[in-house]
Scaffold this active site. Structure first.
Site, PDB file in Angstrom:
ATOM      1  N   CYS A   2       0.902  -1.266  -0.075  1.00 19.57           N
ATOM      2  CA  CYS A   2       0.122   0.020   0.045  1.00 19.57           C
ATOM      3  C   CYS A   2       0.837   1.170  -0.058  1.00 19.57           C
ATOM      4  O   CYS A   2       1.959   1.203   0.397  1.00 19.57           O
ATOM      5  CB  CYS A   2      -0.711   0.033   1.342  1.00 19.57           C
ATOM      6  SG  CYS A   2      -1.967  -1.368   1.311  1.00 19.57           S
ATOM      7  N   ARG A  28       2.875   0.609  -5.346  1.00 27.76           N
ATOM      8  CA  ARG A  28       2.897  -0.253  -4.095  1.00 27.76           C
ATOM      9  C   ARG A  28       1.741  -1.018  -4.008  1.00 27.76           C
ATOM     10  O   ARG A  28       1.689  -1.597  -3.058  1.00 27.76           O
ATOM     11  CB  ARG A  28       3.191   0.817  -3.171  1.00 27.76           C
ATOM     12  CG  ARG A  28       4.352   1.502  -2.839  1.00 27.76           C
ATOM     13  CD  ARG A  28       4.203   2.870  -1.756  1.00 27.76           C
ATOM     14  NE  ARG A  28       4.572   2.035  -0.594  1.00 27.76           N
ATOM     15  CZ  ARG A  28       5.529   1.593  -0.028  1.00 27.76           C
ATOM     16  NH1 ARG A  28       6.613   1.979  -0.342  1.00 27.76           N
ATOM     17  NH2 ARG A  28       5.508   1.106   1.235  1.00 27.76           N
ATOM     18  N   TRP A  77      -2.897  -2.395  -1.364  1.00 34.09           N
ATOM     19  CA  TRP A  77      -2.688  -4.016  -1.947  1.00 34.09           C
ATOM     20  C   TRP A  77      -3.312  -4.811  -0.764  1.00 34.09           C
ATOM     21  O   TRP A  77      -2.798  -4.814   0.349  1.00 34.09           O
ATOM     22  CB  TRP A  77      -0.950  -3.936  -2.141  1.00 34.09           C
ATOM     23  CG  TRP A  77      -0.721  -5.389  -2.536  1.00 34.09           C
ATOM     24  CD1 TRP A  77      -0.598  -5.563  -3.930  1.00 34.09           C
ATOM     25  CD2 TRP A  77      -0.315  -6.438  -1.761  1.00 34.09           C
ATOM     26  NE1 TRP A  77      -0.110  -6.850  -3.986  1.00 34.09           N
ATOM     27  CE2 TRP A  77       0.091  -7.498  -2.881  1.00 34.09           C
ATOM     28  CE3 TRP A  77      -0.282  -6.946  -0.553  1.00 34.09           C
ATOM     29  CZ2 TRP A  77       0.568  -8.747  -2.250  1.00 34.09           C
ATOM     30  CZ3 TRP A  77       0.346  -8.014  -0.070  1.00 34.09           C
ATOM     31  CH2 TRP A  77       0.654  -9.243  -1.101  1.00 34.09           C
ATOM     32  N   ASN A 103      -0.571   1.588   6.037  1.00 28.26           N
ATOM     33  CA  ASN A 103      -0.009   0.774   5.281  1.00 28.26           C
ATOM     34  C   ASN A 103       0.672  -0.422   6.518  1.00 28.26           C
ATOM     35  O   ASN A 103       1.472   0.503   7.218  1.00 28.26           O
ATOM     36  CB  ASN A 103       1.002   1.335   4.544  1.00 28.26           C
ATOM     37  CG  ASN A 103       2.008   0.254   4.014  1.00 28.26           C
ATOM     38  OD1 ASN A 103       1.813  -0.477   3.662  1.00 28.26           O
ATOM     39  ND2 ASN A 103       3.216   0.881   3.715  1.00 28.26           N
ATOM     40  N   GLY A 104       0.484  -1.558   6.277  1.00 31.36           N
ATOM     41  CA  GLY A 104       1.009  -2.376   7.119  1.00 31.36           C
ATOM     42  C   GLY A 104      -0.146  -3.461   7.560  1.00 31.36           C
ATOM     43  O   GLY A 104      -0.989  -3.565   6.890  1.00 31.36           O
ATOM     44  N   GLU A 497      16.569 -15.083 -13.500  1.00 31.98           N
ATOM     45  CA  GLU A 497      16.178 -13.579 -13.801  1.00 31.98           C
ATOM     46  C   GLU A 497      15.148 -13.787 -14.880  1.00 31.98           C
ATOM     47  O   GLU A 497      14.018 -13.264 -14.925  1.00 31.98           O
ATOM     48  CB  GLU A 497      17.346 -12.581 -13.519  1.00 31.98           C
ATOM     49  CG  GLU A 497      16.801 -11.392 -13.869  1.00 31.98           C
ATOM     50  CD  GLU A 497      15.937 -10.634 -12.822  1.00 31.98           C
ATOM     51  OE1 GLU A 497      15.478 -11.325 -11.960  1.00 31.98           O
ATOM     52  OE2 GLU A 497      15.604  -9.736 -13.036  1.00 31.98           O
ATOM     53  N   GLU A 504       6.585 -12.737 -14.200  1.00 36.66           N
ATOM     54  CA  GLU A 504       5.912 -11.665 -13.508  1.00 36.66           C
ATOM     55  C   GLU A 504       5.275 -10.681 -14.280  1.00 36.66           C
ATOM     56  O   GLU A 504       4.152 -10.185 -13.757  1.00 36.66           O
ATOM     57  CB  GLU A 504       6.604 -10.752 -12.471  1.00 36.66           C
ATOM     58  CG  GLU A 504       7.844 -10.216 -13.004  1.00 36.66           C
ATOM     59  CD  GLU A 504       8.695  -9.558 -11.699  1.00 36.66           C
ATOM     60  OE1 GLU A 504       7.912  -9.295 -10.773  1.00 36.66           O
ATOM     61  OE2 GLU A 504       9.825  -9.259 -11.921  1.00 36.66           O
ATOM     62  N   HIS A 520      18.399 -34.167 -15.401  1.00 35.96           N
ATOM     63  CA  HIS A 520      17.840 -34.782 -14.099  1.00 35.96           C
ATOM     64  C   HIS A 520      16.283 -34.514 -14.069  1.00 35.96           C
ATOM     65  O   HIS A 520      15.960 -34.801 -12.736  1.00 35.96           O
ATOM     66  CB  HIS A 520      18.723 -34.375 -12.870  1.00 35.96           C
ATOM     67  CG  HIS A 520      20.340 -34.405 -12.874  1.00 35.96           C
ATOM     68  ND1 HIS A 520      20.944 -35.697 -12.780  1.00 35.96           N
ATOM     69  CD2 HIS A 520      21.094 -33.697 -13.430  1.00 35.96           C
ATOM     70  CE1 HIS A 520      21.907 -35.571 -12.815  1.00 35.96           C
ATOM     71  NE2 HIS A 520      22.414 -34.550 -13.471  1.00 35.96           N
ATOM     72  N   LYS A 618       5.303  -3.280  -5.642  1.00 34.46           N
ATOM     73  CA  LYS A 618       6.784  -3.151  -5.987  1.00 34.46           C
ATOM     74  C   LYS A 618       7.606  -3.615  -4.801  1.00 34.46           C
ATOM     75  O   LYS A 618       8.525  -3.877  -4.677  1.00 34.46           O
ATOM     76  CB  LYS A 618       7.060  -1.560  -6.635  1.00 34.46           C
ATOM     77  CG  LYS A 618       8.447  -1.287  -6.663  1.00 34.46           C
ATOM     78  CD  LYS A 618       8.976  -1.281  -8.075  1.00 34.46           C
ATOM     79  CE  LYS A 618      10.339  -1.065  -8.349  1.00 34.46           C
ATOM     80  NZ  LYS A 618      10.893  -2.285  -9.221  1.00 34.46           N
TER      81      LYS A 618
HETATM   82  O1  M6R Z   1      13.002  -3.805  -3.320  1.00 32.79           O
HETATM   83  P1  M6R Z   1      13.768  -5.138  -3.282  1.00 32.79           P
HETATM   84  O2  M6R Z   1      14.892  -5.124  -4.319  1.00 32.79           O
HETATM   85  O3  M6R Z   1      14.086  -5.673  -2.056  1.00 32.79           O
HETATM   86  O4  M6R Z   1      12.768  -5.965  -3.938  1.00 32.79           O
HETATM   87  C1  M6R Z   1      12.914  -7.616  -3.867  1.00 32.79           C
HETATM   88  C2  M6R Z   1      11.870  -8.302  -4.712  1.00 32.79           C
HETATM   89  O5  M6R Z   1      10.659  -7.942  -4.059  1.00 32.79           O
HETATM   90  C3  M6R Z   1      11.896  -7.624  -6.252  1.00 32.79           C
HETATM   91  O6  M6R Z   1      13.239  -7.764  -6.782  1.00 32.79           O
HETATM   92  C4  M6R Z   1      10.956  -8.394  -7.020  1.00 32.79           C
HETATM   93  O7  M6R Z   1      11.414  -9.726  -7.059  1.00 32.79           O
HETATM   94  C5  M6R Z   1      10.526  -7.484  -8.293  1.00 32.79           C
HETATM   95  N1  M6R Z   1       9.353  -7.522  -8.880  1.00 32.79           N
HETATM   96  C6  M6R Z   1      11.260  -8.335  -9.531  1.00 32.79           C
HETATM   97  O8  M6R Z   1      11.034  -7.769 -10.830  1.00 32.79           O
END
Ligand code: M6R
Length: 623
Positions: A2, A28, A77, A103-104, A497, A504, A520, A618
């Site tokens: 949020c 967020r 969120w 938020n929390g 990655e 995503e 494997h 994010k």
């Molecule tokens: O803000 P951070 O780098 O700690 O975030 C970590 C992950 O939440 C972040 O990298 C997430 O996996 C992304 N959506 C990847 O694109």
């Protein structure tokens, strides 16, 4: 997760200020949102919608707010309660005079709700208990609401807020207004980020600086268990005992243009193209062309300390975890023993970590709850923490012993791209610095490393030339729903990655595997036409992956290779994306770029909401 924003001041268009702020915080969370505006006469206007800020903006576009004194707003969120209008913030007390955004997560909300039996709850959220508890505390302090004198109500509001906070368990960044004391916002933080912006005759609050950067870059970063009293002319801080606190103001050097799309269709594409800048800015002034390093001045980590730590323990989540994984290979290649854990898995084994290991925590946002918890458990074990983050003043930067910042500007798209390559840049600087000091890299080798590092930004630009070809490849697979990414060695995290990025934003099934593992198990899923992305840059990797490529083709799979110009003679893929030749250390910075573009164009082709993919946010500030 949020996002919350707040405004104390008299701007006629305060609601626009708040909506703009929300728009910038939508990364967020974006399942519902709402706004509350307060006039100097104590009128309250509240609107909420299920959906995005645009919908809220439309809903209130015809409203005429007058004599504005303050406002708060929220983009959600969902954690407790489905995303709908009733559960959207702001929430109000029984008679709608106290309004809150949060938020929390309030962990003891059920107990509190049970105690407030005579209150009229209107949502399924944990947040709503806070505002009812404030109402309850005000009633107790004001002996049933007898006093109407403003000078009496100010301290009552504050004390009721304080009593409420001391009863809450969990995490919160909160902003509250009460129409009996117009123009005042009370805010507090525990574990969820909150920043206060100081303006001229107006003040702001937000979950991060992007929420008000257009109006001020003078910022207070709130710490845990701090309260802020905010009106148009004052910002005063207190602890949870009600004692005043002094805080330093900081100037942020991001400018608002950095948080806008600048002609690109999506933030993600813009950010992919900003990687040359992000990498360059992150190594700038840290590696001199002659191969000397001035990092010591910046990080205050002495030569003795560097010599004394026994090994590196990396912790991070998501894409940052993949950067850390490259870091592990890199540091080990430079003779420094390294280990890595997902931050969410780390706390349970923190106790057995060597106390002399330096813990490197990587986080773009600097607010990821799992990473923060991992840091706290490592500190409890006695380890020193070194943070790599993109966010000045973030909680992770403040809770770590040492910090270096990546300088790639704000990353807005949920899918992380430029932050990843900037994190790699920071890791190269650190690896060079540490291994030189530890005597693993002699001066000539260190100089060669530094010289090559300084060339990487140009090569990032060159690699981006593959964009059109990547689009063509994407077109060939428009009917495929399963993808496999394989690699070995330092490129293995890039396979992970590549798969994460595709998953995503395109919602397709993708897996990243160490190429050696193919036989494997994963080879069983290869069927006619299935795309397999194979990454290889060193001779050893090529020698070994060539078998995987042939085995894939023999089973009808289609291979997209990512390799440098010289590798053509060793492998026979169906598609061949060339990257410039670099030494092994630096290959991941370049091999990841076609994969980011591949994910972007695949998602675009399928009409996905690229910058705000479903179910994600994010900054993941809940565990
Ligand atoms: O803000 P951070 O780098 O700690 O975030 C970590 C992950 O939440 C972040 O990298 C997430 O996996 C992304 N959506 C990847 O694109």
């Amino acid at each position: 997760m949020c996002g919350i924003v707040g405004y104390a001041g008299e701007k006629n268009n305060a609601w626009e200020v708040l909506l703009k702020g929300l728009k910038r915080l939508e990364y967020r969370g974006y399942d519902s949102c709402g706004i509350a505006i307060e006039s100097s006469k104590g009128e309250l206007f509240l609107d909420r919608v299920k959906g995005r800020v645009e919908a809220l903006s439309e809903k209130i576009s015809n409203k005429k707010y007058k004599n504005i004194s303050a406002g708060i707003a929220h983009t959600r969120w969902a954690t407790h309660g489905v995303p709908n209008e009733e559960n959207a913030h702001p929430h109000t007390d029984c008679d709608g005079s106290i309004v809150i955004v949060h938020n929390g997560i309030i962990e003891n909300y059920i107990e509190i709700k049970n105690e407030l039996k005579d209150h009229n709850f209107k949502s399924d959220t944990d947040t709503e208990v806070i505002v009812h508890l404030i109402e309850d505390n005000i009633k107790k302090l004001n002996k049933g609401g007898k006093s109407n004198r403003l000078e009496m109500l100010h301290p009552i509001f504050f004390q009721a807020f304080l009593n409420t906070l001391n009863k809450l368990k969990g995490s919160f960044a909160i902003a509250v207004i009460w129409n009996k004391v117009p123009g005042v916002i009370l805010a507090a933080r525990r574990f969820s980020p909150l920043v206060i912006g100081k303006g001229e005759g107006e003040n702001f609050l937000s979950s991060d600086v992007a929420g008000f950067l257009e109006y001020t870059n003078n910022v207070y970063f709130m710490d845990d268990d701090e309260i802020a009293f905010i009106d148009k002319n004052n910002i005063v801080f207190f602890d949870f005992n009600g004692k005043k606190k002094n805080k330093d103001i900081k100037k942020i050097d991001w400018d608002i243009k950095m948080a806008e799309k600048g002609g690109y269709k999506h933030f993600m594409l813009k950010e992919i193209h900003e990687q040359e800048m992000g990498f360059e800015n992150t190594i700038a002034r840290r590696v001199l062309p002659v191969g000397e390093y001035i990092l010591n001045k910046e990080i205050n980590l002495t030569i003795e300390e560097i010599k004394n730590f026994s090994s590196i323990q990396f912790i991070a989540c998501g894409t940052a975890y993949h950067a850390a994984y490259v870091g592990k290979y890199l540091f080990e290649k430079l003779g420094i023993k390294s280990d890595i854990d997902l931050a969410s898995e780390f706390p349970q084994r923190a106790k057995i970590i060597d106390k002399k290991a330096l813990v490197i925590a990587i986080s773009q946002s600097g607010e990821t709850a799992d990473t923060l918890e991992a840091i706290r458990s490592a500190k409890k074990n006695g380890n020193k923490i070194f943070a790599i983050t993109n966010t000045v003043g973030s909680t992770i930067s403040r809770e770590s012993d040492y910090v270096i910042y990546t300088h790639c500007g704000p990353e807005i798209a949920v899918a992380s791209t430029k932050a990843f390559t900037a994190q790699l840049a920071a890791l190269y600087v650190l690896a060079l610095h540490f291994s030189y000091i530890k005597g693993n890299l002699l001066i000539t080798k260190a100089r060669e490393f530094a010289e090559e590092l300084l060339e990487i930004p140009k090569l990032i630009k060159k690699t981006l030339e593959c964009e059109e070809y990547v689009k063509e490849i994407v077109d060939k697979f428009e009917d495929r729903n399963d993808y496999l990414f394989i690699a070995r060695g330092i490129n293995y995290p890039i396979a992970l990655e590549g798969a994460l990025k595709l998953k995503e934003i395109s919602y397709l099934h993708a897996e990243g595997y160490a190429a050696g593992e193919m036989k494997h198990g994963p080879i069983a899923i290869i069927s006619d036409g299935m795309p397999v992305v194979a990454i290889a840059t060193t001779q050893t990797e090529l020698d070994l992956i060539k078998g995987n490529i042939e085995e894939t083709k023999a089973r009808g799979g289609k291979v997209i290779a990512i390799a440098d110009e010289d590798s053509k003679k060793f492998i026979r893929p169906d598609f061949y994306i060339k990257i410039p030749k670099v030494s092994e250390y630096f290959a991941p910075v370049l091999t990841v770029i076609p994969l980011q573009l591949f994910a972007y164009y695949t998602a675009l082709k399928r009409g996905r909401d690229i910058d705000k993919p479903r179910n994600l946010a994010k900054s993941v500030t809940v565990r």
